[in-house]
Design a protein around this motif. Sequence first.
Motif, PDB file in Angstrom:
ATOM      1  N   LEU A   4      -5.269   1.295   4.770  1.00  0.00           N
ATOM      2  CA  LEU A   4      -5.106  -0.066   4.269  1.00  0.00           C
ATOM      3  C   LEU A   4      -3.865  -0.646   4.926  1.00  0.00           C
ATOM      4  CD1 LEU A   4      -5.768  -2.424   2.373  1.00  0.00           C
ATOM      5  CD2 LEU A   4      -4.233  -1.359   0.717  1.00  0.00           C
ATOM      6  N   ILE A   5      -4.032  -1.795   5.561  1.00  0.00           N
ATOM      7  CA  ILE A   5      -2.907  -2.506   6.165  1.00  0.00           C
ATOM      8  C   ILE A   5      -2.679  -3.765   5.335  1.00  0.00           C
ATOM      9  CG2 ILE A   5      -1.966  -3.522   8.267  1.00  0.00           C
ATOM     10  CD1 ILE A   5      -4.133  -1.936   9.812  1.00  0.00           C
ATOM     11  N   TYR A   6      -1.459  -3.965   4.903  1.00  0.00           N
ATOM     12  CA  TYR A   6      -1.161  -5.085   4.009  1.00  0.00           C
ATOM     13  C   TYR A   6       0.108  -5.804   4.441  1.00  0.00           C
ATOM     14  CZ  TYR A   6       2.630  -2.496   1.802  1.00  0.00           C
ATOM     15  OH  TYR A   6       3.808  -1.838   1.557  1.00  0.00           O
ATOM     16  N   ASP A   7       0.365  -6.936   3.800  1.00  0.00           N
ATOM     17  CA  ASP A   7       1.554  -7.734   4.061  1.00  0.00           C
ATOM     18  C   ASP A   7       2.707  -7.159   3.240  1.00  0.00           C
ATOM     19  OD1 ASP A   7       3.559  -9.617   4.280  1.00  0.00           O
ATOM     20  OD2 ASP A   7       2.296 -11.338   3.796  1.00  0.00           O
ATOM     21  N   PHE A  34       1.637  -4.633   8.059  1.00  0.00           N
ATOM     22  CA  PHE A  34       1.353  -5.312   9.322  1.00  0.00           C
ATOM     23  C   PHE A  34       2.434  -5.083  10.373  1.00  0.00           C
ATOM     24  CE2 PHE A  34      -1.111  -8.317   6.508  1.00  0.00           C
ATOM     25  CZ  PHE A  34      -2.357  -7.911   6.951  1.00  0.00           C
ATOM     26  N   ASN A  35       3.653  -4.836   9.956  1.00  0.00           N
ATOM     27  CA  ASN A  35       4.771  -4.710  10.888  1.00  0.00           C
ATOM     28  C   ASN A  35       5.160  -3.272  11.204  1.00  0.00           C
ATOM     29  OD1 ASN A  35       5.131  -7.560  11.050  1.00  0.00           O
ATOM     30  ND2 ASN A  35       6.070  -7.472   9.027  1.00  0.00           N
ATOM     31  N   SER A  36       4.386  -2.311  10.747  1.00  0.00           N
ATOM     32  CA  SER A  36       4.751  -0.909  10.972  1.00  0.00           C
ATOM     33  C   SER A  36       4.506  -0.499  12.419  1.00  0.00           C
ATOM     34  CB  SER A  36       3.963   0.008  10.032  1.00  0.00           C
ATOM     35  OG  SER A  36       2.603   0.081  10.452  1.00  0.00           O
ATOM     36  N   ASN A  37       5.184   0.543  12.831  1.00  0.00           N
ATOM     37  CA  ASN A  37       4.954   1.101  14.168  1.00  0.00           C
ATOM     38  C   ASN A  37       3.502   1.544  14.322  1.00  0.00           C
ATOM     39  OD1 ASN A  37       7.593   0.732  15.062  1.00  0.00           O
ATOM     40  ND2 ASN A  37       8.249   2.702  14.235  1.00  0.00           N
ATOM     41  N   TRP A  38       2.962   2.168  13.257  1.00  0.00           N
ATOM     42  CA  TRP A  38       1.581   2.639  13.322  1.00  0.00           C
ATOM     43  C   TRP A  38       0.634   1.478  13.604  1.00  0.00           C
ATOM     44  CZ3 TRP A  38      -3.207   1.787  11.513  1.00  0.00           C
ATOM     45  CH2 TRP A  38      -4.162   2.752  11.797  1.00  0.00           C
ATOM     46  N   ASN A  42      -1.774   0.938  16.911  1.00  0.00           N
ATOM     47  CA  ASN A  42      -3.174   1.300  16.708  1.00  0.00           C
ATOM     48  C   ASN A  42      -4.151   0.169  16.396  1.00  0.00           C
ATOM     49  OD1 ASN A  42      -3.080   4.377  16.767  1.00  0.00           O
ATOM     50  ND2 ASN A  42      -1.429   3.863  15.353  1.00  0.00           N
ATOM     51  N   VAL A  43      -3.647  -0.996  16.034  1.00  0.00           N
ATOM     52  CA  VAL A  43      -4.548  -2.066  15.592  1.00  0.00           C
ATOM     53  C   VAL A  43      -4.188  -3.378  16.263  1.00  0.00           C
ATOM     54  CG1 VAL A  43      -5.417  -3.334  13.588  1.00  0.00           C
ATOM     55  CG2 VAL A  43      -4.800  -0.939  13.340  1.00  0.00           C
ATOM     56  N   LYS A  44      -5.185  -4.052  16.789  1.00  0.00           N
ATOM     57  CA  LYS A  44      -4.982  -5.394  17.322  1.00  0.00           C
ATOM     58  C   LYS A  44      -5.252  -6.367  16.178  1.00  0.00           C
ATOM     59  CE  LYS A  44      -6.432  -8.512  21.031  1.00  0.00           C
ATOM     60  NZ  LYS A  44      -5.309  -9.363  20.833  1.00  0.00           N
ATOM     61  N   LEU A 119       3.268   7.208  -3.378  1.00  0.00           N
ATOM     62  CA  LEU A 119       3.148   6.090  -2.435  1.00  0.00           C
ATOM     63  C   LEU A 119       3.799   6.451  -1.108  1.00  0.00           C
ATOM     64  CD1 LEU A 119       2.270   3.238  -1.752  1.00  0.00           C
ATOM     65  CD2 LEU A 119       4.334   2.397  -2.843  1.00  0.00           C
ATOM     66  N   LYS A 120       4.951   7.091  -1.146  1.00  0.00           N
ATOM     67  CA  LYS A 120       5.621   7.492   0.097  1.00  0.00           C
ATOM     68  C   LYS A 120       4.738   8.448   0.904  1.00  0.00           C
ATOM     69  CE  LYS A 120      10.341   7.261  -1.664  1.00  0.00           C
ATOM     70  NZ  LYS A 120      11.497   8.069  -2.068  1.00  0.00           N
ATOM     71  N   SER A 121       4.034   9.340   0.227  1.00  0.00           N
ATOM     72  CA  SER A 121       3.193  10.314   0.936  1.00  0.00           C
ATOM     73  C   SER A 121       1.964   9.652   1.567  1.00  0.00           C
ATOM     74  CB  SER A 121       2.742  11.433   0.000  1.00  0.00           C
ATOM     75  OG  SER A 121       1.800  10.957  -0.930  1.00  0.00           O
ATOM     76  N   MET A 122       1.561   8.508   1.053  1.00  0.00           N
ATOM     77  CA  MET A 122       0.402   7.783   1.589  1.00  0.00           C
ATOM     78  C   MET A 122       0.769   6.859   2.746  1.00  0.00           C
ATOM     79  SD  MET A 122      -1.377   6.725  -2.040  1.00  0.00           S
ATOM     80  CE  MET A 122      -2.678   5.761  -1.297  1.00  0.00           C
ATOM     81  N   TYR A 123       2.043   6.570   2.907  1.00  0.00           N
ATOM     82  CA  TYR A 123       2.482   5.540   3.841  1.00  0.00           C
ATOM     83  C   TYR A 123       2.559   6.050   5.277  1.00  0.00           C
ATOM     84  CZ  TYR A 123       4.740   1.325   5.447  1.00  0.00           C
ATOM     85  OH  TYR A 123       5.007   0.164   6.108  1.00  0.00           O
ATOM     86  N   LEU A 124       2.002   5.281   6.206  1.00  0.00           N
ATOM     87  CA  LEU A 124       2.101   5.580   7.631  1.00  0.00           C
ATOM     88  C   LEU A 124       3.229   4.750   8.216  1.00  0.00           C
ATOM     89  CD1 LEU A 124      -1.664   5.405   8.650  1.00  0.00           C
ATOM     90  CD2 LEU A 124      -0.294   7.462   8.343  1.00  0.00           C
ATOM     91  N   GLU A 125       4.172   5.366   8.854  1.00  0.00           N
ATOM     92  CA  GLU A 125       5.329   4.661   9.416  1.00  0.00           C
ATOM     93  C   GLU A 125       4.957   3.945  10.706  1.00  0.00           C
ATOM     94  OE1 GLU A 125       8.595   4.646   8.168  1.00  0.00           O
ATOM     95  OE2 GLU A 125       8.096   5.852   6.447  1.00  0.00           O
TER      96      GLU A 125
END
Length: 125
Positions: A4-7, A34-38, A42-44, A119-125
């Motif tokens: 899930l990518i969110y604002d 939306f602003n993460s390195n991941w 990985n996503v346009k 939540l921290k464990s679910m988060y992609l940096e």
Amino acid sequence: MEILIYDGECNMCSRFIRFISKVNKNPNLHITDFNSNWTNKNVKLDPNVDSMIFIKKNKKYIYSDSIIELLSSTNRIFIPLKIAKIIPKSCRDRGYKFLAKNRRKMMNNNACPLPTDKLKSMYLE
């Protein structure tokens, strides 16, 4: 992997993410903003789309479909929400877009609670 990518700068979105982390039973679900390195790697992103993006099996879901698919992926109790797809997508998306457009007016709380360990464990940096 489901993502899930969110604002990350939206209070309404952040509250929704905290809710998702509480109800999530899916070990394959990850969250990022939306602003993460991941996301950048990985996503346009389409700048014309103001929506959370849910990626499942390499398919991107936006607007109301992102919420329906996300919730049904987090926990079995939400699978019945898929029946909402009988409502025409244009109507569902109109409601989503209205909320997205007005979310900053509706949720102006500047408090930012600390993320839980789950939540921290679910988060992609």
